[in-house]
Write a protein that holds these residues in place. Structure first.
Motif, mmCIF file in Angstrom:
data_model
loop_
_atom_site.group_PDB
_atom_site.id
_atom_site.type_symbol
_atom_site.label_atom_id
_atom_site.label_comp_id
_atom_site.label_asym_id
_atom_site.label_seq_id
_atom_site.Cartn_x
_atom_site.Cartn_y
_atom_site.Cartn_z
ATOM 1 N N HIS A 169 0.815 -1.225 0.000
ATOM 2 C CA HIS A 169 0.000 0.000 0.000
ATOM 3 C C HIS A 169 0.851 1.279 0.000
ATOM 4 O O HIS A 169 0.451 2.307 0.551
ATOM 5 C CB HIS A 169 -0.937 0.034 1.218
ATOM 6 C CG HIS A 169 -2.036 -0.986 1.153
ATOM 7 N ND1 HIS A 169 -3.021 -1.069 2.122
ATOM 8 C CD2 HIS A 169 -2.325 -1.951 0.250
ATOM 9 C CE1 HIS A 169 -3.852 -2.068 1.808
ATOM 10 N NE2 HIS A 169 -3.445 -2.613 0.678
ATOM 11 N N GLN A 170 2.004 1.213 -0.640
ATOM 12 C CA GLN A 170 2.964 2.316 -0.535
ATOM 13 C C GLN A 170 2.411 3.662 -1.005
ATOM 14 O O GLN A 170 2.468 4.663 -0.279
ATOM 15 C CB GLN A 170 4.240 1.993 -1.325
ATOM 16 C CG GLN A 170 5.253 3.134 -1.262
ATOM 17 C CD GLN A 170 6.543 2.826 -1.962
ATOM 18 O OE1 GLN A 170 6.891 1.676 -2.193
ATOM 19 N NE2 GLN A 170 7.288 3.855 -2.337
ATOM 20 N N ILE A 171 1.882 3.701 -2.216
ATOM 21 C CA ILE A 171 1.394 4.975 -2.764
ATOM 22 C C ILE A 171 0.236 5.496 -1.920
ATOM 23 O O ILE A 171 0.178 6.688 -1.575
ATOM 24 C CB ILE A 171 0.963 4.817 -4.237
ATOM 25 C CG1 ILE A 171 2.162 4.409 -5.101
ATOM 26 C CG2 ILE A 171 0.349 6.113 -4.774
ATOM 27 C CD1 ILE A 171 1.802 4.063 -6.547
ATOM 28 N N ARG A 172 -0.664 4.612 -1.570
ATOM 29 C CA ARG A 172 -1.843 4.997 -0.790
ATOM 30 C C ARG A 172 -1.440 5.599 0.556
ATOM 31 O O ARG A 172 -1.948 6.643 0.976
ATOM 32 C CB ARG A 172 -2.746 3.777 -0.598
ATOM 33 C CG ARG A 172 -3.241 3.189 -1.915
ATOM 34 C CD ARG A 172 -3.848 1.797 -1.754
ATOM 35 N NE ARG A 172 -5.085 1.833 -0.970
ATOM 36 C CZ ARG A 172 -5.800 0.743 -0.682
ATOM 37 N NH1 ARG A 172 -5.383 -0.454 -1.103
ATOM 38 N NH2 ARG A 172 -6.912 0.831 0.012
ATOM 39 N N SER A 173 -0.508 4.940 1.229
ATOM 40 C CA SER A 173 -0.070 5.377 2.550
ATOM 41 C C SER A 173 0.742 6.669 2.484
ATOM 42 O O SER A 173 0.539 7.595 3.277
ATOM 43 C CB SER A 173 0.760 4.258 3.192
ATOM 44 O OG SER A 173 1.200 4.633 4.469
ATOM 45 N N SER A 176 -1.387 9.742 1.501
ATOM 46 C CA SER A 176 -2.221 10.092 2.650
ATOM 47 C C SER A 176 -1.402 10.852 3.700
ATOM 48 O O SER A 176 -1.888 11.797 4.322
ATOM 49 C CB SER A 176 -2.816 8.818 3.268
ATOM 50 O OG SER A 176 -3.580 9.117 4.403
ATOM 51 N N ALA A 177 -0.136 10.463 3.853
ATOM 52 C CA ALA A 177 0.741 11.077 4.856
ATOM 53 C C ALA A 177 1.035 12.549 4.558
ATOM 54 O O ALA A 177 1.347 13.312 5.464
ATOM 55 C CB ALA A 177 2.044 10.288 4.960
ATOM 56 N N PRO A 181 -4.998 11.992 0.316
ATOM 57 C CA PRO A 181 -5.507 10.633 0.106
ATOM 58 C C PRO A 181 -6.144 10.493 -1.271
ATOM 59 O O PRO A 181 -6.679 11.450 -1.822
ATOM 60 C CB PRO A 181 -6.555 10.460 1.216
ATOM 61 C CG PRO A 181 -6.933 11.845 1.616
ATOM 62 C CD PRO A 181 -5.722 12.690 1.395
ATOM 63 N N ILE A 182 -6.055 9.289 -1.821
ATOM 64 C CA ILE A 182 -6.556 9.008 -3.167
ATOM 65 C C ILE A 182 -8.077 8.940 -3.165
ATOM 66 O O ILE A 182 -8.690 8.409 -2.221
ATOM 67 C CB ILE A 182 -5.946 7.687 -3.681
ATOM 68 C CG1 ILE A 182 -4.416 7.846 -3.849
ATOM 69 C CG2 ILE A 182 -6.574 7.247 -4.999
ATOM 70 C CD1 ILE A 182 -3.675 6.538 -4.016
ATOM 71 N N TYR A 188 -7.412 5.014 3.713
ATOM 72 C CA TYR A 188 -6.314 5.964 3.903
ATOM 73 C C TYR A 188 -6.797 7.414 3.944
ATOM 74 O O TYR A 188 -6.053 8.325 3.577
ATOM 75 C CB TYR A 188 -5.242 5.747 2.834
ATOM 76 C CG TYR A 188 -4.462 4.482 3.090
ATOM 77 C CD1 TYR A 188 -3.396 4.475 3.976
ATOM 78 C CD2 TYR A 188 -4.822 3.283 2.492
ATOM 79 C CE1 TYR A 188 -2.684 3.316 4.255
ATOM 80 C CE2 TYR A 188 -4.122 2.114 2.752
ATOM 81 C CZ TYR A 188 -3.045 2.135 3.640
ATOM 82 O OH TYR A 188 -2.348 0.975 3.912
ATOM 83 N N GLY A 189 -8.028 7.616 4.406
ATOM 84 C CA GLY A 189 -8.440 8.954 4.783
ATOM 85 C C GLY A 189 -9.291 9.747 3.806
ATOM 86 O O GLY A 189 -9.614 10.898 4.078
#
Length: 233
Positions: A169-173, A176-177, A181-182, A188-189
């Motif tokens: 889930h690298q891109i998603r996480s 989001s950070a 968020p996507i 992821y928010g």
């Protein structure tokens, strides 16, 4: 070598490129690449059925899974059709010699037009989620990606993302950070889900050296057709 797109009527399979050793397909959001506890028919079995029918093959069809995409994600998935190509493709991905580019649609404007993100991701298997940390924490893995804002839509922003590492889930996480968020990604928010349970993350482009022919292969996958993706193309 460019992409050669054909559409199989069977199971709506969109083949982007195929030769004797490899087959590249455009995964729809919701499809799973390999079988899991849901028991749903995985994409690998759909591709096997397609090859069996196309070439009138008796018995079992060989197909090697080289990499995966999250279920709600769409885009390029590469399979090996021969046992000769599979270990070479695996090595290619392990050595980061395959260049993967993603598109992501987000609601919020990024802090920078273009940036490299470095986080340490810690996976929580029970939640099936990865948490991004700025500094290394126990059992975390370093994650690096490079993003660029390539289009502003009415209410959204389109990112182009080049992955340097391939974490869960690298891109998603990581997006989001940074407060982006996507679209559709509740985990992821993002504030609401997409109706079809997809997220607006798409494996757009793949470049690599052919494992047997040793020639460059470059494949581009059109995103799913919906009003947001259609505005991106």
């Amino acid at each position: 070598m460019g992409s050669e797109k054909t559409l199989s009527n069977k199971d709506n399979l969109e083949v982007l490129y195929e030769d004797n050793h490899i087959i590249v397909v455009n995964k729809r959001p919701g499809d799973i690449v390999q079988g899991d506890k849901t028991g749903d028919k995985p994409l690998s079995e759909v591709v096997k059925s397609f090859l069996k029918e196309k070439y009138n093959k008796p018995g079992n069809v060989y197909l090697g899974v080289v990499h995966r995409l999250d279920r709600p994600t769409s885009g390029i998935v590469l399979f090996s059709k021969t046992s000769k190509a599979l270990p070479r493709l695996n090595k290619l991905f392990q050595n980061k010699d395959a260049q993967k580019t993603y598109w992501a649609v987000v609601k919020n404007e990024p802090p920078k037009q273009k940036d490299s993100l470095i986080h340490f991701l810690k996976r929580n298997p029970k939640q099936n989620k990865s948490y991004a940390h700025i500094k290394e924490v126990p059992d975390s893995k370093k994650a690096i990606l490079h993003y660029e804002l390539i289009k502003k839509l009415d209410n959204y922003y389109l990112f182009k993302i080049d992955l340097e590492t391939g974490r869960h889930h690298q891109i998603r996480s990581q997006l989001s950070a940074i407060g982006c968020p996507i679209k559709g990604d509740l985990k992821y928010g993002f504030d609401r889900s997409n109706k079809d349970a997809s997220i607006h993350l798409h494996a757009r482009e793949l470049k690599f050296q052919h494992p047997v022919k040793n020639i460059p292969v470059h494949v581009i996958a059109p995103p799913p057709s919906d009003p947001i993706w259609d505005a991106c193309v």
